[in-house]
Motif scaffolding. Sequence first.
Motif, PDB file in Angstrom:
ATOM      1  N   SER A 255     -46.021  48.975 -58.612  1.00 24.55           N
ATOM      2  CA  SER A 255     -45.753  48.547 -57.242  1.00 24.55           C
ATOM      3  C   SER A 255     -46.710  47.439 -56.828  1.00 24.55           C
ATOM      4  O   SER A 255     -47.802  47.300 -57.383  1.00 24.55           O
ATOM      5  N   LEU A 256     -46.284  46.669 -55.829  1.00 25.97           N
ATOM      6  CA  LEU A 256     -47.147  45.625 -55.281  1.00 25.97           C
ATOM      7  C   LEU A 256     -46.906  45.514 -53.775  1.00 25.97           C
ATOM      8  O   LEU A 256     -45.895  45.998 -53.251  1.00 25.97           O
ATOM      9  N   GLU A 257     -47.839  44.895 -53.100  1.00 26.06           N
ATOM     10  CA  GLU A 257     -47.799  44.791 -51.645  1.00 26.06           C
ATOM     11  C   GLU A 257     -47.713  43.333 -51.212  1.00 26.06           C
ATOM     12  O   GLU A 257     -48.366  42.468 -51.794  1.00 26.06           O
TER      13      GLU A 257
ATOM     14  N   LYS B 212     -45.394  50.187 -46.477  1.00 29.05           N
ATOM     15  CA  LYS B 212     -46.474  51.058 -46.882  1.00 29.05           C
ATOM     16  C   LYS B 212     -46.789  52.014 -45.743  1.00 29.05           C
ATOM     17  O   LYS B 212     -46.769  51.633 -44.563  1.00 29.05           O
ATOM     18  N   ASN B 213     -47.065  53.266 -46.071  1.00 31.42           N
ATOM     19  CA  ASN B 213     -47.313  54.279 -45.047  1.00 31.42           C
ATOM     20  C   ASN B 213     -48.394  53.829 -44.074  1.00 31.42           C
ATOM     21  O   ASN B 213     -49.503  53.484 -44.464  1.00 31.42           O
TER      22      ASN B 213
ATOM     23  N   THR C 143     -47.032  45.602 -44.034  1.00 30.66           N
ATOM     24  CA  THR C 143     -47.176  45.604 -45.489  1.00 30.66           C
ATOM     25  C   THR C 143     -45.883  46.077 -46.142  1.00 30.66           C
ATOM     26  O   THR C 143     -45.515  47.248 -46.034  1.00 30.66           O
ATOM     27  N   ILE C 144     -45.210  45.147 -46.807  1.00 36.17           N
ATOM     28  CA  ILE C 144     -43.985  45.455 -47.535  1.00 36.17           C
ATOM     29  C   ILE C 144     -44.347  45.882 -48.949  1.00 36.17           C
ATOM     30  O   ILE C 144     -45.112  45.202 -49.641  1.00 36.17           O
ATOM     31  N   MET C 145     -43.801  47.013 -49.384  1.00 34.52           N
ATOM     32  CA  MET C 145     -44.050  47.530 -50.725  1.00 34.52           C
ATOM     33  C   MET C 145     -42.831  47.272 -51.609  1.00 34.52           C
ATOM     34  O   MET C 145     -41.706  47.607 -51.234  1.00 34.52           O
TER      35      MET C 145
ATOM     36  N   ILE D  33     -34.401  40.614 -43.653  1.00 32.70           N
ATOM     37  CA  ILE D  33     -35.623  41.213 -43.116  1.00 32.70           C
ATOM     38  C   ILE D  33     -36.046  40.485 -41.842  1.00 32.70           C
ATOM     39  O   ILE D  33     -36.150  39.251 -41.815  1.00 32.70           O
ATOM     40  N   THR D  34     -36.304  41.238 -40.809  1.00 27.11           N
ATOM     41  CA  THR D  34     -36.738  40.661 -39.525  1.00 27.11           C
ATOM     42  C   THR D  34     -37.958  41.423 -39.024  1.00 27.11           C
ATOM     43  O   THR D  34     -38.256  42.531 -39.455  1.00 27.11           O
TER      44      THR D  34
END
Length: 334
Positions: A5-7, A43-44, A49-51, A73-74
């Motif tokens: 995974s990446l952020e 991300k929780n 932060t998009i995971m 995405i908005t």
Amino acid sequence: DDETSLEIIVNQPVLAETLNGTAQEFTVWINGIAKAVTEVGLKNGKERTIMLSTADLITNNDEVKVSYDGSSITNTNGVKLNTFNDLEIFNDLPERFLIPGLIEVERFYQMSGLQTEATTDAGGGENIGYTDPGDYADYLISVDETQNYDLKVRVASESQGGKIGIYLLLEDQTETSLLTLDIPVTGGWQTWENVTGTVNLSEGSHVLRMRVLEGGFNMNWIEISFPDSDNDGVTDDIDVCPNTANGVEVNDKGCEIPNFPSNNFTIKVESETCNKSNNGRISISALTTYNYTANLSGQSEGTNLFTETTVFSDLEAGSYQVCLYPEDDPAQEI
């Protein structure tokens, strides 16, 4: 933590529901190779932060980039996320050793009780030392395929020797024993010898632990390699001839290089009987019976397989070259 995974951090809060179904709008590039995105979410507790998740393991040496070519995405005010190409991702993953391969033991992920020092062993660098029972060092590894591997440890001990255990460390911090090895007395703290054993490893990512069971030695590296069952220097995964006899010279495929006498071959040339009759012949005879390949090049070309004799016939006048080599190894000219 999962190494898949990446952020991506953006400058405004993302409307979470607009991430649904956007996996196809992202592309992750690992070392220039496009990888599919399997999941997109926030991300929780981090609304900026998009995971992104992929099906491929990412290692610390990988160059990772991301592209976005969507319009879904908005942010919370309805403003769309701009598209972007080849956004570089900072790769802060810890070092993971690829198996089969060499583990420099001073490059541990975590350890307890050990110290490092300069080594005079071949290749230089550092070794670990000051070993006492209970000391350990952990290494992140990625195993190429499930099988038995040869394990080789480079050690030195002045007068005491010792013993180590090799383990896999599970998520609950319990240890699964793979192997124990006795460390010999080598006669000096920088007098190095190899100790060998066999371990079974399954494909995937693991934590390998080296634990000191009896102290009094230095260690420079651990090598985990494909086995070499016939000890000819060519590992089983590429050995075409896995049962060669001890001490024979082999090629890079693990097959014996034949040692023929200098007069092993006799070549007889018969010219055309008449101009333009094209009935010339080249005959080859071998003293030693073996599976040979003869390659003819020149005015005419051809390849013959033989064990004792062979003939190239119906040849026109001209210059020719004959190359002879074992049938199973065209790269090894005789």
